[in-house]
Design an enzyme around this catalytic site. Sequence first.
Site, mmCIF file in Angstrom:
data_model
loop_
_atom_site.group_PDB
_atom_site.id
_atom_site.type_symbol
_atom_site.label_atom_id
_atom_site.label_comp_id
_atom_site.label_asym_id
_atom_site.label_seq_id
_atom_site.Cartn_x
_atom_site.Cartn_y
_atom_site.Cartn_z
ATOM 1 N N LYS A 190 -32.352 72.244 31.421
ATOM 2 C CA LYS A 190 -31.273 72.474 30.454
ATOM 3 C C LYS A 190 -30.009 72.970 31.150
ATOM 4 C CE LYS A 190 -33.857 73.093 26.175
ATOM 5 N NZ LYS A 190 -34.180 73.999 25.057
ATOM 6 N N LYS A 224 -40.819 60.022 27.181
ATOM 7 C CA LYS A 224 -41.242 60.540 25.885
ATOM 8 C C LYS A 224 -40.150 60.245 24.849
ATOM 9 C CE LYS A 224 -41.988 64.917 23.899
ATOM 10 N NZ LYS A 224 -41.949 66.363 24.022
ATOM 11 N N LYS A 274 -35.023 62.839 20.590
ATOM 12 C CA LYS A 274 -33.827 62.675 19.762
ATOM 13 C C LYS A 274 -32.561 62.753 20.611
ATOM 14 C CE LYS A 274 -33.772 67.523 18.961
ATOM 15 N NZ LYS A 274 -34.478 68.578 18.305
#
Length: 337
Positions: free
Chosen positions: A117, A200, A203
Amino acid sequence: MEESAAKKKLFSAVQPSGSVTIGNYIGAIRNFAKLQDEYECIYAVADLHAITVRQEAAQLRRNTLELMALFIACGINPEKCVLFVQSHVPAHCELTWVLNTIAYPGELSRMTQFKDKSAKHAENVNMGLMDYPVLMASDILLYQAALVPVGADQKQHLELTRDLAIRFNNRYGATFTVPDGYIPKDSGARVMSLADPSKKMSKSDENPNGFVTMSDDKDTVIRKFKRAVTDSDSVIRYAPEEKPGVSNLLTIYHAFTGKSIAEAEKEFEGKGYGDFKLAVGEAVADALAPIQAERAKLLADKAYLNGIMQRGAESAARMARRTLSKVYRKVGFYSGE
Ligand code: TRP
């Protein structure tokens, strides 16, 4: 809510940070409802976690309400579970502060998700992002949860939760239940991106055709499945290494229809990819329709949802307060007694 000493406690949470994909549904939310009879379940909308990356305030409020409605529409029964919004229960922040004093910057900066992140949001690497796993540990430990259903991406955070619980217990005496991960029986159902079946489903995929959300209408769902990446051969067979795209579609078909993979292979024997993709799209759209209708009905009654949230927060706060009082006593905070 029924309280029974015999049932193990189970905690999980989902961040209200945008659309929920069918991968989140199959991998997490759908199982939450299945677990509610066997365990004493506590489920949260993790809005405190969500603000560790930039959120638009009005959107975050909307997402919180929508996720709460989706939980209920997916079968989570607020009469059986404790269902609440994380920021409504101050004990989460309070315990985080105490646990911060036994968490090391070294171990937090080594977390894979923190590193990922930080790279992705280089303009906003904040203390909250680094502290994210300590807040998550607080979520779990406050309720003395024995079990935590988590996906692979949260395993490291659960490991840290266990470390912090053990560290605290060693320093201050037995206080926290050390939680275990809960792997659902049908854990083979990992949903991959429709655009790139080696990744995977997410969104945050730049390609919106890679993921299907719980709010997509029938046409959108079918269009996305029609575009799903497969392979150049034309056999509908489950072989994740060789045929990741087709295998992913079979997994999704199995998850949404309950038919086994073998049954599905048989059903599509001799059929082309076009028919197959259409059938998978229809199965998904048909399964989503009643959930979407129920969610819309709930969202039209905000007072009802507000009531559920308020009662959930009250129950959660009561449980959390018991643990927090114990923690405050152990660390030596003066309470007038
Ligand atoms: N970090 C989790 C996720 O993004 C959400 C979460 C917050 C959570 N607190 C939790 C999951 C406690 C399990 C237990 O998926």
